[in-house]
Motif scaffolding. Structure first.
Motif, PDB file in Angstrom:
ATOM      1  N   LEU A  31      31.007  40.512  41.806  1.00  0.00           N
ATOM      2  CA  LEU A  31      32.110  39.638  41.424  1.00  0.00           C
ATOM      3  C   LEU A  31      31.960  38.244  42.026  1.00  0.00           C
ATOM      4  CD1 LEU A  31      35.036  42.167  42.021  1.00  0.00           C
ATOM      5  CD2 LEU A  31      33.915  41.641  39.835  1.00  0.00           C
ATOM      6  N   SER A  32      32.585  37.277  41.402  1.00  0.00           N
ATOM      7  CA  SER A  32      32.634  35.922  41.960  1.00  0.00           C
ATOM      8  C   SER A  32      33.597  35.918  43.144  1.00  0.00           C
ATOM      9  CB  SER A  32      33.135  34.939  40.905  1.00  0.00           C
ATOM     10  OG  SER A  32      34.510  35.185  40.613  1.00  0.00           O
ATOM     11  N   PRO A  33      33.533  34.900  44.012  1.00  0.00           N
ATOM     12  CA  PRO A  33      34.450  34.843  45.161  1.00  0.00           C
ATOM     13  C   PRO A  33      35.920  34.984  44.764  1.00  0.00           C
ATOM     14  CG  PRO A  33      32.719  33.219  45.429  1.00  0.00           C
ATOM     15  CD  PRO A  33      32.538  33.807  44.054  1.00  0.00           C
ATOM     16  N   GLU A  34      36.312  34.326  43.675  1.00  0.00           N
ATOM     17  CA  GLU A  34      37.700  34.411  43.226  1.00  0.00           C
ATOM     18  C   GLU A  34      38.033  35.823  42.746  1.00  0.00           C
ATOM     19  OE1 GLU A  34      35.477  32.190  42.130  1.00  0.00           O
ATOM     20  OE2 GLU A  34      36.173  30.377  43.183  1.00  0.00           O
ATOM     21  N   GLU A  35      37.107  36.414  42.010  1.00  0.00           N
ATOM     22  CA  GLU A  35      37.326  37.768  41.496  1.00  0.00           C
ATOM     23  C   GLU A  35      37.374  38.793  42.630  1.00  0.00           C
ATOM     24  OE1 GLU A  35      35.216  37.665  37.084  1.00  0.00           O
ATOM     25  OE2 GLU A  35      33.934  37.831  38.873  1.00  0.00           O
ATOM     26  N   THR A  37      38.505  38.359  45.716  1.00  0.00           N
ATOM     27  CA  THR A  37      39.832  38.297  46.339  1.00  0.00           C
ATOM     28  C   THR A  37      40.876  38.952  45.449  1.00  0.00           C
ATOM     29  OG1 THR A  37      39.267  36.252  47.509  1.00  0.00           O
ATOM     30  CG2 THR A  37      41.613  36.755  47.238  1.00  0.00           C
ATOM     31  N   GLU A  38      40.819  38.616  44.173  1.00  0.00           N
ATOM     32  CA  GLU A  38      41.791  39.163  43.214  1.00  0.00           C
ATOM     33  C   GLU A  38      41.707  40.689  43.147  1.00  0.00           C
ATOM     34  OE1 GLU A  38      42.782  38.910  38.421  1.00  0.00           O
ATOM     35  OE2 GLU A  38      41.570  37.351  39.374  1.00  0.00           O
ATOM     36  N   LYS A  39      40.470  41.217  43.153  1.00  0.00           N
ATOM     37  CA  LYS A  39      40.289  42.665  43.042  1.00  0.00           C
ATOM     38  C   LYS A  39      40.754  43.374  44.308  1.00  0.00           C
ATOM     39  CE  LYS A  39      38.870  46.168  40.577  1.00  0.00           C
ATOM     40  NZ  LYS A  39      39.563  46.539  39.323  1.00  0.00           N
ATOM     41  N   LEU A  40      40.433  42.822  45.464  1.00  0.00           N
ATOM     42  CA  LEU A  40      40.887  43.408  46.723  1.00  0.00           C
ATOM     43  C   LEU A  40      42.409  43.490  46.768  1.00  0.00           C
ATOM     44  CD1 LEU A  40      38.548  41.658  49.334  1.00  0.00           C
ATOM     45  CD2 LEU A  40      38.580  44.099  48.793  1.00  0.00           C
ATOM     46  N   LEU A  41      43.048  42.390  46.362  1.00  0.00           N
ATOM     47  CA  LEU A  41      44.510  42.355  46.375  1.00  0.00           C
ATOM     48  C   LEU A  41      45.099  43.324  45.354  1.00  0.00           C
ATOM     49  CD1 LEU A  41      45.070  38.494  46.685  1.00  0.00           C
ATOM     50  CD2 LEU A  41      45.480  40.212  48.455  1.00  0.00           C
ATOM     51  N   ASP A  42      44.484  43.405  44.196  1.00  0.00           N
ATOM     52  CA  ASP A  42      45.002  44.259  43.134  1.00  0.00           C
ATOM     53  C   ASP A  42      44.932  45.738  43.517  1.00  0.00           C
ATOM     54  OD1 ASP A  42      45.930  44.862  40.408  1.00  0.00           O
ATOM     55  OD2 ASP A  42      43.895  45.607  40.095  1.00  0.00           O
ATOM     56  N   VAL A  43      43.787  46.177  44.016  1.00  0.00           N
ATOM     57  CA  VAL A  43      43.631  47.587  44.380  1.00  0.00           C
ATOM     58  C   VAL A  43      44.542  47.942  45.557  1.00  0.00           C
ATOM     59  CG1 VAL A  43      42.026  49.348  45.190  1.00  0.00           C
ATOM     60  CG2 VAL A  43      41.280  47.691  43.485  1.00  0.00           C
ATOM     61  N   THR A  44      44.614  47.064  46.547  1.00  0.00           N
ATOM     62  CA  THR A  44      45.482  47.312  47.701  1.00  0.00           C
ATOM     63  C   THR A  44      46.937  47.376  47.279  1.00  0.00           C
ATOM     64  OG1 THR A  44      43.909  46.167  49.141  1.00  0.00           O
ATOM     65  CG2 THR A  44      46.127  46.517  50.006  1.00  0.00           C
ATOM     66  N   ARG A  45      47.326  46.481  46.394  1.00  0.00           N
ATOM     67  CA  ARG A  45      48.707  46.473  45.905  1.00  0.00           C
ATOM     68  C   ARG A  45      49.060  47.805  45.230  1.00  0.00           C
ATOM     69  NH1 ARG A  45      48.264  42.309  43.276  1.00  0.00           N
ATOM     70  NH2 ARG A  45      49.182  40.810  44.739  1.00  0.00           N
ATOM     71  N   VAL A  81      32.840  42.361  54.652  1.00  0.00           N
ATOM     72  CA  VAL A  81      34.066  42.052  53.899  1.00  0.00           C
ATOM     73  C   VAL A  81      35.262  41.840  54.812  1.00  0.00           C
ATOM     74  CG1 VAL A  81      35.661  42.828  52.092  1.00  0.00           C
ATOM     75  CG2 VAL A  81      33.224  43.428  51.946  1.00  0.00           C
ATOM     76  N   ARG A  82      35.437  42.711  55.780  1.00  0.00           N
ATOM     77  CA  ARG A  82      36.641  42.779  56.616  1.00  0.00           C
ATOM     78  C   ARG A  82      37.581  41.594  56.410  1.00  0.00           C
ATOM     79  NH1 ARG A  82      34.802  44.204  62.583  1.00  0.00           N
ATOM     80  NH2 ARG A  82      37.057  44.399  62.830  1.00  0.00           N
ATOM     81  N   TRP A  83      38.729  41.884  55.834  1.00  0.00           N
ATOM     82  CA  TRP A  83      39.623  40.822  55.369  1.00  0.00           C
ATOM     83  C   TRP A  83      41.059  41.049  55.850  1.00  0.00           C
ATOM     84  CZ3 TRP A  83      43.300  41.910  51.267  1.00  0.00           C
ATOM     85  CH2 TRP A  83      43.240  43.234  50.780  1.00  0.00           C
ATOM     86  N   ASP A  84      41.863  40.017  55.727  1.00  0.00           N
ATOM     87  CA  ASP A  84      43.267  40.069  56.154  1.00  0.00           C
ATOM     88  C   ASP A  84      44.083  40.783  55.078  1.00  0.00           C
ATOM     89  OD1 ASP A  84      45.850  39.699  56.994  1.00  0.00           O
ATOM     90  OD2 ASP A  84      45.874  37.529  56.697  1.00  0.00           O
ATOM     91  N   PHE A  85      44.364  42.056  55.319  1.00  0.00           N
ATOM     92  CA  PHE A  85      45.112  42.853  54.342  1.00  0.00           C
ATOM     93  C   PHE A  85      46.590  42.993  54.699  1.00  0.00           C
ATOM     94  CE2 PHE A  85      43.061  45.711  57.414  1.00  0.00           C
ATOM     95  CZ  PHE A  85      44.149  46.402  57.915  1.00  0.00           C
ATOM     96  N   THR A  86      46.993  42.360  55.794  1.00  0.00           N
ATOM     97  CA  THR A  86      48.401  42.482  56.191  1.00  0.00           C
ATOM     98  C   THR A  86      49.257  41.308  55.703  1.00  0.00           C
ATOM     99  OG1 THR A  86      47.910  41.480  58.347  1.00  0.00           O
ATOM    100  CG2 THR A  86      47.853  43.883  58.203  1.00  0.00           C
ATOM    101  N   THR A  87      48.761  40.099  55.877  1.00  0.00           N
ATOM    102  CA  THR A  87      49.556  38.920  55.521  1.00  0.00           C
ATOM    103  C   THR A  87      49.998  38.894  54.050  1.00  0.00           C
ATOM    104  OG1 THR A  87      48.418  37.649  57.247  1.00  0.00           O
ATOM    105  CG2 THR A  87      49.639  36.401  55.575  1.00  0.00           C
TER     106      THR A  87
END
Length: 318
Positions: A31-35, A37-45, A81-87
């Motif tokens: 995925l592209s950088p934008e995709e 982020t979007e995918k990480l947020l979508d699956v987590t949501r 990857v380790r990303w901010d999943f709380t904020t």
């Protein structure tokens, strides 16, 4: 005495409610950088939303014990990857915490078998600390870091149990104290018996989550009647009653594998021991049919003399 019943991760009764939807690192790389982020947020949501669905399902059925999925956040501990999943989900995490706290639910996590402190490899221990920290961080985001517990196994024997246990105690010193305070240990079905795990728990002041099925597959030298009072004592320093993992064998040939449901006859000797001890406990049902297995076991036991169902998810034994 009372027994509350719970189950693991997913209420299979619900449609499309998995709290463990995934995003592989291979797919992430494509995925592209934008995709990304979007995918990480979508699956987590989705996983957070489904966790809430599970909690509402539990409340509707008066199930007060629940193990949350360790896979709510995809790639949370991946080194690349380790990303901010709380904020991004501050409100959503807090909503889960409010549900737990306001309804006095008991929740936990159970990291996978690779989260261990017995390995001679430093990288394995470092990754274990990272994984335990990830689980603790989810509890922190929910505002229930003082209420949830994180359960793991001791790990492998590496050809020498005594040397390995010495290494376990040494490696465990790398785990931050505040995370160790919410840690539990469980006996396993092949390597560390309930008695061996109990000795470790007593030395480290860690509660023992007793797995009856594992115990029957990997018996201790001492009888369970002697071990049980000591197991109970490991819980005295935390605000929880003892938790027991319950399942029954798939078959005589596949004794270690979990059946779809729990056979009441298999656990009856342990239930008798509990009755004699008078100790309230929580049962985490680890059968393949999850919520359905928990509710069926409650129903099966409630038909027996001396067993009274006092809520959707609780049995009283007299």
């Amino acid at each position: 005495m009372k027994i509350r019943f719970g189950y693991v991760s997913t209420a299979i009764t619900l449609w499309d409610a998995s709290p463990a939807k995934t995003l592989t690192y291979t797919r992430y790389q494509q995925l592209s950088p934008e995709e990304r982020t979007e995918k990480l947020l979508d699956v987590t949501r989705q996983n957070i939303e489904h966790t809430k669905r599970m909690l509402y399902f539990n409340l509707a059925h008066e199930i007060e014990v629940y193990r949350m999925s360790s896979s709510i956040v995809p790639l949370a501990t991946h080194p690349e990857v380790r990303w901010d999943f709380t904020t991004p989900f501050k409100k959503e995490w807090e909503e889960i915490g409010d549900l737990v706290r306001n309804n006095h639910l008991r929740v936990s996590f159970h990291p996978n078998q690779f989260t261990l402190f017995t390995s001679p490899k430093n990288t394995i221990t470092e990754n274990a600390v990272i994984d335990m920290s990830y689980h603790y961080q989810m509890f922190e985001a929910m505002g229930i870091a003082d209420k949830g517990l994180i359960n793991i196994h001791i790990g492998g024997a590496y050809g020498d149990k005594q040397e390995t246990l010495i290494r376990f105690h040494q490696n465990l010193t790398t785990l931050p104290a505040h995370i160790k305070q919410v840690m539990t240990l469980e006996n396993d079905d092949k390597t560390y018996t309930a008695e061996e795990t109990l000795v470790v728990c007593e030395k480290e002041t860690i509660p023992l989550v007793f797995d009856y099925h594992h115990h029957m597959a990997n018996l201790s030298e001492a009888p369970l009647e002697e071990l049980w009072p000591r197991i109970v004592q490991t819980w005295e320093h935390v605000p929880h009653i003892p938790k027991i993992h319950i399942s029954s064998p798939k078959s005589e040939k596949e004794f270690r594998s979990h059946a779809d449901f729990v056979d009441p006859e298999f656990i009856m000797p342990f239930l008798q021991l509990l009755k004699e001890s008078g100790q309230d406990v929580d049962f985490m049902i680890e059968a393949k049919s999850k919520d359905q297995a928990a509710l069926k076991l409650i129903e099966d036991l409630s038909k027996l003399r001396g067993y009274k169902r006092i809520s959707g998810g609780t049995i009283e034994i007299k």
